[in-house]
Motif scaffolding. Structure first.
Motif, mmCIF file in Angstrom:
data_model
loop_
_atom_site.group_PDB
_atom_site.id
_atom_site.type_symbol
_atom_site.label_atom_id
_atom_site.label_comp_id
_atom_site.label_asym_id
_atom_site.label_seq_id
_atom_site.Cartn_x
_atom_site.Cartn_y
_atom_site.Cartn_z
ATOM 1 N N ALA A 204 45.460 40.061 37.230
ATOM 2 C CA ALA A 204 43.141 39.912 36.641
ATOM 3 C C ALA A 204 43.043 39.037 38.491
ATOM 4 C CB ALA A 204 42.928 39.082 35.851
ATOM 5 N N LEU A 205 43.675 38.184 39.416
ATOM 6 C CA LEU A 205 43.678 37.866 40.922
ATOM 7 C C LEU A 205 43.456 39.486 41.588
ATOM 8 C CD1 LEU A 205 45.760 35.151 39.966
ATOM 9 C CD2 LEU A 205 42.633 34.612 40.630
ATOM 10 N N GLN A 206 44.250 39.796 41.592
ATOM 11 C CA GLN A 206 44.739 40.434 42.912
ATOM 12 C C GLN A 206 43.610 41.698 42.665
ATOM 13 O OE1 GLN A 206 46.265 41.022 45.323
ATOM 14 N NE2 GLN A 206 45.426 42.427 46.108
ATOM 15 N N LEU A 207 43.205 42.190 40.924
ATOM 16 C CA LEU A 207 42.350 43.281 40.523
ATOM 17 C C LEU A 207 40.489 42.738 41.404
ATOM 18 C CD1 LEU A 207 41.450 46.168 39.631
ATOM 19 C CD2 LEU A 207 41.172 44.919 37.120
ATOM 20 N N THR A 208 40.957 42.024 41.146
ATOM 21 C CA THR A 208 39.607 41.152 41.633
ATOM 22 C C THR A 208 39.554 40.929 43.277
ATOM 23 O OG1 THR A 208 39.342 39.345 39.997
ATOM 24 C CG2 THR A 208 38.305 38.998 41.826
ATOM 25 N N ASN A 209 40.386 40.572 43.474
ATOM 26 C CA ASN A 209 41.013 41.138 45.183
ATOM 27 C C ASN A 209 39.906 42.721 45.872
ATOM 28 O OD1 ASN A 209 41.195 38.686 46.279
ATOM 29 N ND2 ASN A 209 43.452 38.204 46.129
ATOM 30 N N ILE A 210 40.974 42.916 45.300
ATOM 31 C CA ILE A 210 40.558 45.106 45.220
ATOM 32 C C ILE A 210 39.070 45.369 45.155
ATOM 33 C CG2 ILE A 210 41.255 47.068 44.672
ATOM 34 C CD1 ILE A 210 43.599 46.368 44.047
ATOM 35 N N GLY A 215 34.703 47.743 50.576
ATOM 36 C CA GLY A 215 35.192 48.571 52.102
ATOM 37 C C GLY A 215 35.841 48.014 53.200
ATOM 38 N N GLU A 216 36.090 46.880 52.857
ATOM 39 C CA GLU A 216 36.835 46.084 54.366
ATOM 40 C C GLU A 216 39.085 47.019 53.740
ATOM 41 O OE1 GLU A 216 40.246 42.144 54.735
ATOM 42 O OE2 GLU A 216 37.569 41.874 53.438
ATOM 43 N N THR A 236 35.986 60.798 43.581
ATOM 44 C CA THR A 236 37.199 60.839 44.800
ATOM 45 C C THR A 236 37.702 59.419 45.871
ATOM 46 O OG1 THR A 236 37.074 62.090 46.574
ATOM 47 C CG2 THR A 236 37.210 63.471 44.808
ATOM 48 N N ALA A 237 39.110 60.132 46.128
ATOM 49 C CA ALA A 237 39.085 58.348 47.084
ATOM 50 C C ALA A 237 38.318 58.129 48.529
ATOM 51 C CB ALA A 237 41.027 59.039 47.615
ATOM 52 N N ASP A 238 38.451 60.185 49.442
ATOM 53 C CA ASP A 238 37.106 60.060 49.958
ATOM 54 C C ASP A 238 36.030 60.267 49.925
ATOM 55 O OD1 ASP A 238 39.656 61.201 51.537
ATOM 56 O OD2 ASP A 238 38.878 63.284 50.754
ATOM 57 N N ASP A 239 35.869 59.693 48.242
ATOM 58 C CA ASP A 239 34.110 59.302 48.687
ATOM 59 C C ASP A 239 33.597 57.117 48.823
ATOM 60 O OD1 ASP A 239 32.822 61.747 47.454
ATOM 61 O OD2 ASP A 239 33.689 61.278 45.485
ATOM 62 N N ILE A 240 35.263 57.258 48.519
ATOM 63 C CA ILE A 240 34.778 55.600 48.979
ATOM 64 C C ILE A 240 35.366 55.218 50.020
ATOM 65 C CG2 ILE A 240 36.448 53.450 48.326
ATOM 66 C CD1 ILE A 240 34.615 54.838 45.791
ATOM 67 N N LEU A 241 36.032 56.242 50.864
ATOM 68 C CA LEU A 241 36.128 55.650 51.898
ATOM 69 C C LEU A 241 34.918 56.163 52.824
ATOM 70 C CD1 LEU A 241 39.573 58.127 53.195
ATOM 71 C CD2 LEU A 241 38.969 55.395 52.776
ATOM 72 N N SER A 303 30.132 46.465 46.948
ATOM 73 C CA SER A 303 31.278 46.112 47.732
ATOM 74 C C SER A 303 31.464 46.791 48.921
ATOM 75 C CB SER A 303 32.690 45.811 46.790
ATOM 76 O OG SER A 303 32.520 45.345 46.226
ATOM 77 N N TYR A 304 30.964 47.295 49.382
ATOM 78 C CA TYR A 304 30.909 47.954 50.652
ATOM 79 C C TYR A 304 30.308 46.971 52.557
ATOM 80 C CZ TYR A 304 31.844 52.454 48.045
ATOM 81 O OH TYR A 304 32.463 53.423 47.504
ATOM 82 N N THR A 305 29.186 46.398 52.134
ATOM 83 C CA THR A 305 28.385 46.037 52.436
ATOM 84 C C THR A 305 28.348 44.136 52.335
ATOM 85 O OG1 THR A 305 26.160 46.351 52.123
ATOM 86 C CG2 THR A 305 26.997 47.602 53.611
ATOM 87 N N ARG A 306 28.274 43.672 51.225
ATOM 88 C CA ARG A 306 28.177 42.108 50.708
ATOM 89 C C ARG A 306 29.416 41.943 50.458
ATOM 90 N NH1 ARG A 306 23.149 41.811 47.210
ATOM 91 N NH2 ARG A 306 23.552 40.004 48.274
ATOM 92 N N ARG A 307 29.534 40.651 50.477
ATOM 93 C CA ARG A 307 31.224 40.111 50.309
ATOM 94 C C ARG A 307 30.953 39.392 49.124
ATOM 95 N NH1 ARG A 307 36.893 39.660 51.507
ATOM 96 N NH2 ARG A 307 37.820 36.985 51.516
ATOM 97 N N ALA A 308 31.468 39.827 48.134
ATOM 98 C CA ALA A 308 31.197 38.392 46.580
ATOM 99 C C ALA A 308 31.940 36.975 47.265
ATOM 100 C CB ALA A 308 31.240 38.818 45.703
ATOM 101 N N TYR A 309 31.589 36.168 46.931
ATOM 102 C CA TYR A 309 32.246 34.709 46.357
ATOM 103 C C TYR A 309 31.098 33.765 45.937
ATOM 104 C CZ TYR A 309 28.812 33.452 50.972
ATOM 105 O OH TYR A 309 27.982 33.230 51.916
ATOM 106 N N LEU A 310 31.608 32.520 46.202
ATOM 107 C CA LEU A 310 31.269 31.376 45.438
ATOM 108 C C LEU A 310 31.051 29.890 46.784
ATOM 109 C CD1 LEU A 310 31.999 32.696 43.188
ATOM 110 C CD2 LEU A 310 32.227 30.180 42.120
ATOM 111 N N THR A 311 29.883 30.027 46.561
ATOM 112 C CA THR A 311 29.878 28.477 47.547
ATOM 113 C C THR A 311 30.434 27.106 47.133
ATOM 114 O OG1 THR A 311 27.933 27.689 46.426
ATOM 115 C CG2 THR A 311 27.217 29.607 48.136
ATOM 116 N N LEU A 312 30.610 26.311 48.068
ATOM 117 C CA LEU A 312 31.171 25.154 47.452
ATOM 118 C C LEU A 312 30.842 24.434 46.529
ATOM 119 C CD1 LEU A 312 33.691 23.357 47.485
ATOM 120 C CD2 LEU A 312 32.451 21.909 49.593
ATOM 121 N N ARG A 313 29.194 24.766 46.232
ATOM 122 C CA ARG A 313 28.299 23.898 45.330
ATOM 123 C C ARG A 313 28.353 24.805 44.235
ATOM 124 N NH1 ARG A 313 21.819 23.218 46.560
ATOM 125 N NH2 ARG A 313 23.383 21.224 48.057
ATOM 126 N N GLU A 314 28.391 26.020 44.260
ATOM 127 C CA GLU A 314 28.904 26.660 42.850
ATOM 128 C C GLU A 314 30.234 26.229 42.579
ATOM 129 O OE1 GLU A 314 26.389 31.032 43.802
ATOM 130 O OE2 GLU A 314 27.804 30.204 44.713
#
Length: 334
Positions: A204-210, A215-216, A236-241, A303-314
């Motif tokens: 679950a954790l690695q899938l979340t990372n993926i 984008g990265e 296709t994979a080419d579409d993701i690239l 997930s191409y241009t925006r990185r998802a993360y929680l702030t410290l407050r969250e």
């Protein structure tokens, strides 16, 4: 990979793992690619500089603080001895991973050289992370075969940039994430029966990372999303690239996020099988990481241009609910 590991992986997602190399075979392939022998004579190595264990562990703390604020946050709730050891484990994982991602010329050789040193049964290493990691391995008698599984998972990134099915991806997630959970349990202890839950939580954790890093990873020409599931959504994979972002991609992301949530749900009862003093820390790590999925949704699945993360407050705001959920789980299993 041991036969027992293969059977766990197969039961975990209901499909056989296809065309999988054992950990020994994967590492042998690595040394073949790098044209290096699999072992070295420790006496031929230069003597290491004098470095204290305290300094080595402090450097591990700095690595985790810099590279994974979520993991640093959750490990704050571990008892000090386990906190120190788990952070050494993270630093070892991170430094191993960086030998591939940050290599400027020959990542296979860089990783092979690192693996040769990392597998030496020596405490007086010249690398601070390896010094702390060797001390941790000795203190807690961590299983060498699990460490080889972890190293084999990193080596997979050198030769594999596509995954045909989720069964294939499961092995990768097992090696680079579930094995970390099993090593953590080697440090903290756990009741019998905890292993399947730890494996599912790792996936679950690695899938979340993926999902967060699509984008990265595309920038490195890697596509971890299974090709048969891409095809299910007419991608296709080419579409993701090419960073295709449309209703097909959003539908695919919804499908993968639902799977990740299901794995988190299925792994949750395993928290009760951990020692009382470490339950909250592991629950915090799971819940904070799970919150990344909600952030992906809030980012409209981009997930191409925006990185998802929680702030410290969250993250801090999550703590009362996590504490309550752990207490409720404990009551259910009494």
């Amino acid at each position: 990979m041991s036969l027992n590991s293969i059977s766990i992986i197969t039961r975990g997602n209901g499909l056989p793992v296809s065309q999988a190399l054992s950990a020994d075979e994967q590492l042998a392939q690595l040394f073949h690619l790098s044209d290096l022998p699999a072992s070295s004579n420790a006496d031929e190595l230069p003597p290491p500089p004098v470095r204290s264990l305290a300094e080595a562990y402090a450097i591990c703390d700095q690595i985790i603080r810099r590279h994974s604020k979520s993991f640093f946050f959750s490990t704050q709730f571990l008892p000090p001895p386990q906190r120190r050891a788990v952070r050494a484990l993270y630093a070892f994982c991170r430094t191993t991973d960086d030998t591939v991602d940050m290599a400027t010329s020959d990542p296979a050789r860089a990783l092979a050289e690192w693996v040769r040193v990392a597998r030496r049964p020596r405490l007086d290493t010249s690398h601070p992370v390896l010094l702390a990691w060797a001390d941790t391995c000795q203190r807690y008698n961590l299983a060498p075969h699990l460490i080889d599984e972890l190293l084999a998972g990193v080596a997979m990134d050198l030769t594999i940039s596509r995954y045909a099915t989720f069964a294939d991806l499961w092995l990768y997630c097992y090696r680079v994430a579930s094995v970390v959970g099993l090593l953590v349990m080697g440090i903290t202890g756990a009741a019998p029966g905890a292993t399947p839950y730890a494996i599912k939580l790792g996936v679950a954790l690695q899938l979340t990372n993926i999902l967060r890093d699509i984008g990265e990873d595309a920038g490195r020409q890697r596509v971890y999303l299974p090709e048969d599931e891409l095809a299910r959504f007419d991608l296709t994979a080419d579409d993701i690239l090419a960073r295709v972002y449309d209703e097909r991609f959003i539908a695919l992301m919804k499908f993968q996020i639902e799977r990740a949530h299901r794995l988190y749900d299925e792994s949750w009862p395993g928290i009760a099988l951990l020692p009382v003093e470490v339950r909250f820390a592991v629950a915090a790590a799971a819940c904070v990481y799970r919150g990344i999925l909600d952030k992906i949704v809030a980012n409209r699945y981009d997930s191409y241009t925006r990185r998802a993360y929680l702030t410290l407050r969250e993250k801090v705001a999550c703590l009362p609910r996590i504490w309550w959920d752990v207490r409720r789980l404990e009551k259910q299993v009494r």
